[in-house]
Scaffold this motif. Structure first.
Motif, PDB file in Angstrom:
ATOM      1  N   ARG A  80       0.831  -1.210   0.000  1.00  0.00           N
ATOM      2  CA  ARG A  80       0.000   0.000   0.000  1.00  0.00           C
ATOM      3  C   ARG A  80       0.864   1.257   0.000  1.00  0.00           C
ATOM      4  O   ARG A  80       0.535   2.250  -0.656  1.00  0.00           O
ATOM      5  CB  ARG A  80      -0.930  -0.005   1.208  1.00  0.00           C
ATOM      6  N   VAL A  81       1.950   1.224   0.762  1.00  0.00           N
ATOM      7  CA  VAL A  81       2.864   2.373   0.788  1.00  0.00           C
ATOM      8  C   VAL A  81       3.429   2.634  -0.605  1.00  0.00           C
ATOM      9  O   VAL A  81       3.512   3.780  -1.057  1.00  0.00           O
ATOM     10  CB  VAL A  81       4.008   2.140   1.801  1.00  0.00           C
ATOM     11  N   GLU A  82       3.794   1.578  -1.313  1.00  0.00           N
ATOM     12  CA  GLU A  82       4.303   1.731  -2.670  1.00  0.00           C
ATOM     13  C   GLU A  82       3.237   2.319  -3.585  1.00  0.00           C
ATOM     14  O   GLU A  82       3.526   3.187  -4.428  1.00  0.00           O
ATOM     15  CB  GLU A  82       4.770   0.378  -3.209  1.00  0.00           C
ATOM     16  N   GLN A  83       1.997   1.857  -3.424  1.00  0.00           N
ATOM     17  CA  GLN A  83       0.911   2.383  -4.253  1.00  0.00           C
ATOM     18  C   GLN A  83       0.673   3.859  -3.981  1.00  0.00           C
ATOM     19  O   GLN A  83       0.429   4.646  -4.896  1.00  0.00           O
ATOM     20  CB  GLN A  83      -0.380   1.592  -3.990  1.00  0.00           C
ATOM     21  N   VAL A  84       0.744   4.244  -2.698  1.00  0.00           N
ATOM     22  CA  VAL A  84       0.574   5.655  -2.349  1.00  0.00           C
ATOM     23  C   VAL A  84       1.663   6.489  -3.018  1.00  0.00           C
ATOM     24  O   VAL A  84       1.405   7.574  -3.555  1.00  0.00           O
ATOM     25  CB  VAL A  84       0.616   5.843  -0.815  1.00  0.00           C
ATOM     26  N   GLY A  85       2.893   5.983  -2.999  1.00  0.00           N
ATOM     27  CA  GLY A  85       3.981   6.700  -3.643  1.00  0.00           C
ATOM     28  C   GLY A  85       3.746   6.895  -5.124  1.00  0.00           C
ATOM     29  O   GLY A  85       3.946   7.992  -5.660  1.00  0.00           O
ATOM     30  N   HIS A  86       3.301   5.836  -5.810  1.00  0.00           N
ATOM     31  CA  HIS A  86       2.999   5.947  -7.237  1.00  0.00           C
ATOM     32  C   HIS A  86       1.859   6.929  -7.478  1.00  0.00           C
ATOM     33  O   HIS A  86       1.885   7.719  -8.426  1.00  0.00           O
ATOM     34  CB  HIS A  86       2.631   4.576  -7.816  1.00  0.00           C
ATOM     35  N   THR A  87       0.839   6.877  -6.602  1.00  0.00           N
ATOM     36  CA  THR A  87      -0.311   7.775  -6.737  1.00  0.00           C
ATOM     37  C   THR A  87       0.121   9.227  -6.635  1.00  0.00           C
ATOM     38  O   THR A  87      -0.272  10.081  -7.435  1.00  0.00           O
ATOM     39  CB  THR A  87      -1.353   7.458  -5.650  1.00  0.00           C
ATOM     40  N   LEU A  88       0.933   9.535  -5.630  1.00  0.00           N
ATOM     41  CA  LEU A  88       1.404  10.908  -5.443  1.00  0.00           C
ATOM     42  C   LEU A  88       2.270  11.358  -6.608  1.00  0.00           C
ATOM     43  O   LEU A  88       2.192  12.507  -7.053  1.00  0.00           O
ATOM     44  CB  LEU A  88       2.172  11.009  -4.125  1.00  0.00           C
ATOM     45  N   ALA A  89       3.102  10.446  -7.107  1.00  0.00           N
ATOM     46  CA  ALA A  89       3.978  10.789  -8.224  1.00  0.00           C
ATOM     47  C   ALA A  89       3.183  11.097  -9.486  1.00  0.00           C
ATOM     48  O   ALA A  89       3.582  11.925 -10.303  1.00  0.00           O
ATOM     49  CB  ALA A  89       4.960   9.647  -8.487  1.00  0.00           C
ATOM     50  N   GLU A  90       2.034  10.455  -9.644  1.00  0.00           N
ATOM     51  CA  GLU A  90       1.212  10.655 -10.834  1.00  0.00           C
ATOM     52  C   GLU A  90       0.237  11.815 -10.678  1.00  0.00           C
ATOM     53  O   GLU A  90      -0.540  12.119 -11.579  1.00  0.00           O
ATOM     54  CB  GLU A  90       0.428   9.374 -11.150  1.00  0.00           C
ATOM     55  N   GLY A  91       0.244  12.476  -9.528  1.00  0.00           N
ATOM     56  CA  GLY A  91      -0.639  13.613  -9.317  1.00  0.00           C
ATOM     57  C   GLY A  91      -2.068  13.246  -8.998  1.00  0.00           C
ATOM     58  O   GLY A  91      -2.976  14.065  -9.144  1.00  0.00           O
TER      59      GLY A  91
END
Length: 300
Positions: A80-91
């Motif tokens: 989930r932490v990795e997904q949050v990081g990807h989400t934030l990176a994609e705006g």
């Protein structure tokens, strides 16, 4: 205490899931010795034995069962932490605040929310239900990102989403329905009307017919519907909310010579389209799609 890496936890879980070190090695393309070393490091670090061998079977100990549950949770949280990081990176926004007038059909709203969440599973949705000017006020006060409201504001972007038909109804045993004739507004004045209060804190609006000498004011549409079904009064209610009650005979339309039904437009409101993220735009698209072909009196 020795530090245990996520990769070592993964190898421990594979041994537990595949029932042996050799099977785990084949499943994840690791050497059997590296998996043995990973499990031994965990056991040494925790000071407990995780597996026992019975014949050719490698089984979890009681301690191993408990550790396995925690290890699975740990890896799920790491994902989930990795997904949050990807989400934030994609705006992609992490939160969406939506104010929706209670007359909007709930099943359609739930479907739009579910479809949006399927595309953005980490999105936190805050839903605020309102009446009349309440949704617009929440948007104006920056407490909501999107509003679905029957009241528009010139300074806000507004787009007609759909029309909701309201019909005058009472329960079949209500005295108005025992008159056995067509009714006019004068007939209604002697009976109690149930109305729903504007949920805004300031500049509240009154809507609908206000001629009844008796009036009960409630805060939620569901309360109004329940009261009408109990025979406590009459009201104009959204057809989409009472369609089943009408078809099942729990409610009956008042035979008014005029004004028996009216339509209210609902609008999509937001302050700045450029500030809406992809999840918000997806939700808007879902709302538009779900709002096509709402039922009307002709469908009864």
């Amino acid at each position: 205490m020795l530090r245990i890496s996520l990769e070592q936890w993964r190898m421990f879980i594979m041994v537990a899931e595949h029932g042996g070190f050799n099977q785990a090695a084949q499943a994840i393309y690791k050497s059997q010795s590296s998996i043995h070393n990973a499990v031994q490091k965990i056991e040494h670090s925790l000071g407990v034995k995780l597996f026992r061998v019975e014949g050719r079977k490698t089984l979890l100990t009681d301690a191993g069962e408990l550790v396995l549950r925690r290890a699975n949770y740990l890896l799920q949280e790491a994902a989930r932490v990795e997904q949050v990081g990807h989400t934030l990176a994609e705006g992609i926004e992490s939160r969406l605040r939506i104010a929706v007038d209670e007359i909007f059909p709930h099943p359609l709203l739930y479907k739009a929310l579910e479809n949006t969440s399927q595309q953005y599973p980490l999105l936190r949705i805050e839903l605020m239900e309102s009446i009349l000017t309440g949704a617009k006020e929440l948007l104006e006060n920056a407490e909501a990102d999107i509003a679905v409201s029957p009241v528009v504001q010139k300074e806000l972007f507004n787009e007609e989403l759909c029309q909701i038909e309201f019909v005058a109804v009472a329960c079949p045993q209500h005295p108005l329905l025992q008159l056995g004739r067509e009714l006019n507004l004068e007939d209604l004045k002697s009976y109690r009307q149930i109305v729903v209060r504007d949920s805004a804190h300031h500049n509240r609006h009154d809507e609908g017919w206000l001629g009844a000498n008796q009036r009960w004011t409630v805060s939620h549409m569901r309360t109004s519907i329940d009261m009408i079904k109990q025979g406590l009064g009459f009201a104009w209610l959204p057809l989409t909310s009472i369609l089943e009650d009408l078809t099942q005979g729990r409610l009956q339309r008042l035979p008014l010579c005029s004004g028996a039904s009216r339509k209210v437009s609902l609008y999509l409101l937001f302050s700045d389209a450029d500030k809406l993220g992809p999840a918000a735009r997806t939700f808007l698209g879902e709302l538009r799609y779900q709002s096509i072909d709402l039922p009307t009196s002709a469908d009864l």
